[in-house]
Design a protein around this motif. Structure first.
Motif, mmCIF file in Angstrom:
data_model
loop_
_atom_site.group_PDB
_atom_site.id
_atom_site.type_symbol
_atom_site.label_atom_id
_atom_site.label_comp_id
_atom_site.label_asym_id
_atom_site.label_seq_id
_atom_site.Cartn_x
_atom_site.Cartn_y
_atom_site.Cartn_z
ATOM 1 N N GLU A 1 0.833 -1.203 0.000
ATOM 2 C CA GLU A 1 0.000 0.000 0.000
ATOM 3 C C GLU A 1 0.867 1.252 0.000
ATOM 4 O O GLU A 1 0.636 2.190 -0.760
ATOM 5 C CB GLU A 1 -0.932 -0.005 1.217
ATOM 6 C CG GLU A 1 -2.070 -1.007 1.150
ATOM 7 C CD GLU A 1 -3.104 -0.630 0.104
ATOM 8 O OE1 GLU A 1 -3.368 0.568 -0.082
ATOM 9 O OE2 GLU A 1 -3.635 -1.548 -0.540
ATOM 10 N N LYS B 1 2.905 2.510 -3.209
ATOM 11 C CA LYS B 1 2.241 3.337 -4.223
ATOM 12 C C LYS B 1 2.685 4.791 -4.094
ATOM 13 O O LYS B 1 3.056 5.436 -5.083
ATOM 14 C CB LYS B 1 0.724 3.248 -4.071
ATOM 15 C CG LYS B 1 0.137 1.867 -4.210
ATOM 16 C CD LYS B 1 -1.330 1.883 -3.807
ATOM 17 C CE LYS B 1 -1.903 0.485 -3.700
ATOM 18 N NZ LYS B 1 -3.272 0.481 -3.138
ATOM 19 N N THR C 1 -3.002 -4.714 -6.661
ATOM 20 C CA THR C 1 -2.095 -3.646 -6.258
ATOM 21 C C THR C 1 -1.041 -3.399 -7.329
ATOM 22 O O THR C 1 -0.664 -2.256 -7.596
ATOM 23 C CB THR C 1 -1.417 -4.001 -4.921
ATOM 24 O OG1 THR C 1 -2.422 -4.155 -3.916
ATOM 25 C CG2 THR C 1 -0.452 -2.908 -4.489
ATOM 26 N N GLN D 1 -7.429 3.513 -8.121
ATOM 27 C CA GLN D 1 -7.869 2.555 -7.104
ATOM 28 C C GLN D 1 -9.382 2.597 -6.938
ATOM 29 O O GLN D 1 -10.012 1.559 -6.718
ATOM 30 C CB GLN D 1 -7.179 2.822 -5.766
ATOM 31 C CG GLN D 1 -7.565 1.813 -4.688
ATOM 32 C CD GLN D 1 -6.455 1.514 -3.719
ATOM 33 O OE1 GLN D 1 -5.279 1.611 -4.038
ATOM 34 N NE2 GLN D 1 -6.827 1.133 -2.513
ATOM 35 N N VAL E 1 -9.121 -4.922 -3.718
ATOM 36 C CA VAL E 1 -8.614 -3.561 -3.541
ATOM 37 C C VAL E 1 -9.645 -2.728 -2.799
ATOM 38 O O VAL E 1 -10.807 -2.676 -3.202
ATOM 39 C CB VAL E 1 -8.293 -2.928 -4.915
ATOM 40 C CG1 VAL E 1 -8.000 -1.446 -4.778
ATOM 41 C CG2 VAL E 1 -7.120 -3.648 -5.563
ATOM 42 N N SER F 1 -4.527 1.066 4.112
ATOM 43 C CA SER F 1 -5.121 1.876 3.057
ATOM 44 C C SER F 1 -5.511 3.262 3.579
ATOM 45 O O SER F 1 -5.229 4.282 2.933
ATOM 46 C CB SER F 1 -6.352 1.167 2.486
ATOM 47 O OG SER F 1 -7.014 1.968 1.537
#
Length: 388
Positions: free
Chosen positions: A118, A121, A168, A321, A338, A349
């Motif tokens: 996570e 990203k 992801t 996302q 997701v 997240s």
């Protein structure tokens, strides 16, 4: 204090309010959607997931405040340790990670689990924005300016795919693609990259397991196997259809009581639709769209290349996302697990997106601060001479 006061005068409070409205909606709906699961799994504690998410929200709030006031240029100075730290975290998953839902993507810290992928990203967006802003004058030199960051992207993607976490990986690749596309790279190099990505995607499609391929069947023909692969999507359809325009009422969902698996995570939008109706879904979509479009607008009007690319990366991350989650909930995309940004249950997240929102608002404040600075007399004379 005077500097902070001037900074907060230029904060985009509409963007800030949109972020906190989504977080608030998420907390309320997680409490409602997770009651059945909490009672079943955790000894009749209906608020188990809500309490945990609330704890993560307060952690995210502290991080949000930090990223809100810390000048975004700081991350550019730290981009190399950030990206290599991201790679190290992904590698640590294979040494110390825990397998959940057939993917080894979690690291347990105390009683809480974190997903390093996570945070990668954001780390990758920071790195790519920094590296491409530094190499603006050398972007036409593909081998020296583009290949090195591409190798970093490939390493990160391979580590995520190895878990395996294709959802992801798809988002990380999309974030990288958005930053690269907005960097000003030559068209022939962009076409070369697009062609390479399509070829790689075709190759990886042959490596999908039977379980992963079944997710495509479940998305595009769920009624062919309503008791197994199509079960989750069909019940999501039932939930949203039952909600109609205004919903059955907050807390009145039927599907969350054992019919819809993971109602507080992947498919929380279905419970929102059942309880709050199409209008509830519309509010969530409008808030997400506002944040994404506002982020891209900040990137367009910004004069600092690094700040603009980082704004594009963060906005693209939130947008992609959201599309992946919502696409799975309506059967347009395969189910990938997701979460919906700011709304779904998940500490990693929520912390990621609150940190990202703080950075985005920080960039926005600096952009508006510079726009409101008076033009100096020499600058005015120079522009006047150029005009003549």
């Amino acid at each position: 204090m005077r500097v902070l006061k001037k900074f907060f005068q230029h904060v985009d409070y509409y963007l800030l309010i949109a972020v906190f409205l989504l977080c608030g909606i998420g907390l309320v709906m997680i409490y409602s959607a997770s009651i059945g699961v909490s009672i079943t799994k955790y000894e009749y504690s209906p608020s188990h997931f809500f309490v945990r998410q609330l704890a993560f929200f307060f952690v995210g709030l502290i991080i949000f405040a930090f990223t809100l006031v810390l000048p975004y240029q700081t991350y550019k100075k730290l981009m190399v340790p950030i990206v290599f730290g991201s790679i190290a975290m992904l590698a640590a998953v294979f040494l110390f990670g825990k397998t959940v839902n057939n993917a080894k993507s979690w690291i347990m810290i105390g009683g809480f689990g974190l997903q390093p992928a996570e945070f990668v990203k954001l780390g990758l967006a920071i790195y790519l924005a920094g590296i491409f802003s530094k190499k603006q004058e050398k972007l036409d030199q593909f081998s020296t300016s583009v290949i090195p960051p591409l190798s970093i992207i490939v390493i990160i993607l391979l580590l995520i795919i190895k878990q395996p976490d294709f959802g992801t990986a798809m988002i990380v690749a999309s974030v990288a693609g958005i930053v690269i596309f907005c960097s000003g790279m030559r068209r022939k190099h962009l076409f070369l990259l697009i062609g390479s990505c399509l070829a790689a995607l075709s190759l990886f499609s042959f490596l999908f397991s039977g379980e992963q391929m079944s997710r495509f069947d479940a998305a595009y023909d769920p009624f062919s196997d309503p008791e197994q692969d199509g079960y989750q999507l069909i019940n999501a359809y039932v939930a949203m259809a039952a909600g109609g325009l205004t919903g059955s009422g907050l807390g009145e969902s039927v599907q969350k009581y054992g019919f819809l698996p993971e109602p507080h995570t992947d498919f929380i939008i279905a419970i929102i639709g059942e309880e709050l109706g199409f209008l509830g879904i519309a509010v969530v979509l409008l808030l997400l769209a506002f944040i994404v479009l506002k982020g891209f607008y900040i990137g367009v009007i910004g004069k600092d290349t690094y700040g603009s690319l980082l704004a594009f990366g963060i906005s693209g991350m939130i947008g992609v996302q959201s599309v992946v989650n919502l696409g799975a909930a309506v059967g347009v995309l395969p189910i990938t697990g997701v979460p919906l940004p700011f709304v779904s249950y998940g500490g990693s997240s929520l912390i990621l997106f609150m940190a990202s929102a703080g950075i985005l608002i920080n960039i926005s404040a600096h952009v508006h601060y510079k726009q409101n600075q008076p033009v100096s007399a020499p600058a005015v004379r120079e522009s006047h001479v150029k005009a003549l």
